[in-house]
Motif scaffolding. Structure first.
Motif, mmCIF file in Angstrom:
data_model
loop_
_atom_site.group_PDB
_atom_site.id
_atom_site.type_symbol
_atom_site.label_atom_id
_atom_site.label_comp_id
_atom_site.label_asym_id
_atom_site.label_seq_id
_atom_site.Cartn_x
_atom_site.Cartn_y
_atom_site.Cartn_z
ATOM 1 N N MET A 1 -19.342 28.011 24.835
ATOM 2 C CA MET A 1 -20.740 28.312 25.114
ATOM 3 C C MET A 1 -20.900 28.455 26.630
ATOM 4 N N THR A 2 -21.553 29.518 27.041
ATOM 5 C CA THR A 2 -21.715 29.770 28.467
ATOM 6 C C THR A 2 -22.906 28.992 29.029
ATOM 7 N N LEU A 3 -22.847 28.781 30.311
ATOM 8 C CA LEU A 3 -23.948 28.093 30.990
ATOM 9 C C LEU A 3 -25.235 28.903 30.884
ATOM 10 N N GLU A 4 -25.102 30.231 30.978
ATOM 11 C CA GLU A 4 -26.273 31.101 30.872
ATOM 12 C C GLU A 4 -26.957 30.943 29.510
ATOM 13 N N LYS A 5 -26.157 30.909 28.439
ATOM 14 C CA LYS A 5 -26.743 30.744 27.102
ATOM 15 C C LYS A 5 -27.396 29.371 26.970
ATOM 16 N N THR A 6 -26.735 28.351 27.491
ATOM 17 C CA THR A 6 -27.289 26.999 27.434
ATOM 18 C C THR A 6 -28.626 26.936 28.165
ATOM 19 N N ASN A 7 -28.686 27.507 29.355
ATOM 20 C CA ASN A 7 -29.944 27.506 30.115
ATOM 21 C C ASN A 7 -31.033 28.265 29.374
ATOM 22 N N ARG A 8 -30.684 29.418 28.815
ATOM 23 C CA ARG A 8 -31.666 30.207 28.071
ATOM 24 C C ARG A 8 -32.193 29.407 26.875
ATOM 25 N N TYR B 1 -27.985 20.969 22.960
ATOM 26 C CA TYR B 1 -28.148 21.698 24.218
ATOM 27 C C TYR B 1 -28.499 20.810 25.413
ATOM 28 N N ASP C 1 -25.655 17.543 25.206
ATOM 29 C CA ASP C 1 -24.265 18.000 25.115
ATOM 30 C C ASP C 1 -23.456 17.255 24.049
#
Length: 107
Positions: A1-8, A32, A35
């Protein structure tokens, strides 16, 4: 899972959490924000890992659909960009008309 997806997802959860069931909020928050792994969530709620995975994927889809219709996150990003532009203009210029124009865009 990317940081960008997590932030979104974290933003979408913040904006649309009122539309989620308590179980969906719990799973998404643990996954999310805290973690937790799928296995840890499954153990905590005494369900299968697959059940947790399915619930999270369905909830992600729901959140994206809410965003598609309501665009709260998109509007938030636009406001943040306009605020940054306004701050730069205020720092760089004494041109009142440029500042007023930026403020009108923000409205």
């Amino acid at each position: 899972m990317t940081l960008e997806k997590t932030n979104r997802m974290n933003y979408l959860i913040d904006f649309y959490q009122a539309f989620l069931t308590p179980k969906q909020r719990n799973y998404m928050s643990l996954y999310y924000l805290d973690d937790y792994s799928l296995g840890e969530i499954a153990e905590e709620f005494e369900v299968s890992r697959q059940a947790v995975y399915d619930n999270i994927k369905r909830t992600e889809t729901m959140l994206e659909q809410y965003e598609e219709k309501l665009a709260l996150f998109e509007k938030f990003i636009e406001r943040q960009q306009l605020l940054q532009t306004l701050k730069r203009q205020v720092e760089l210029t004494d041109d009142v008309s440029a500042t007023i124009s930026a403020l009108e865009n923000l409205e």
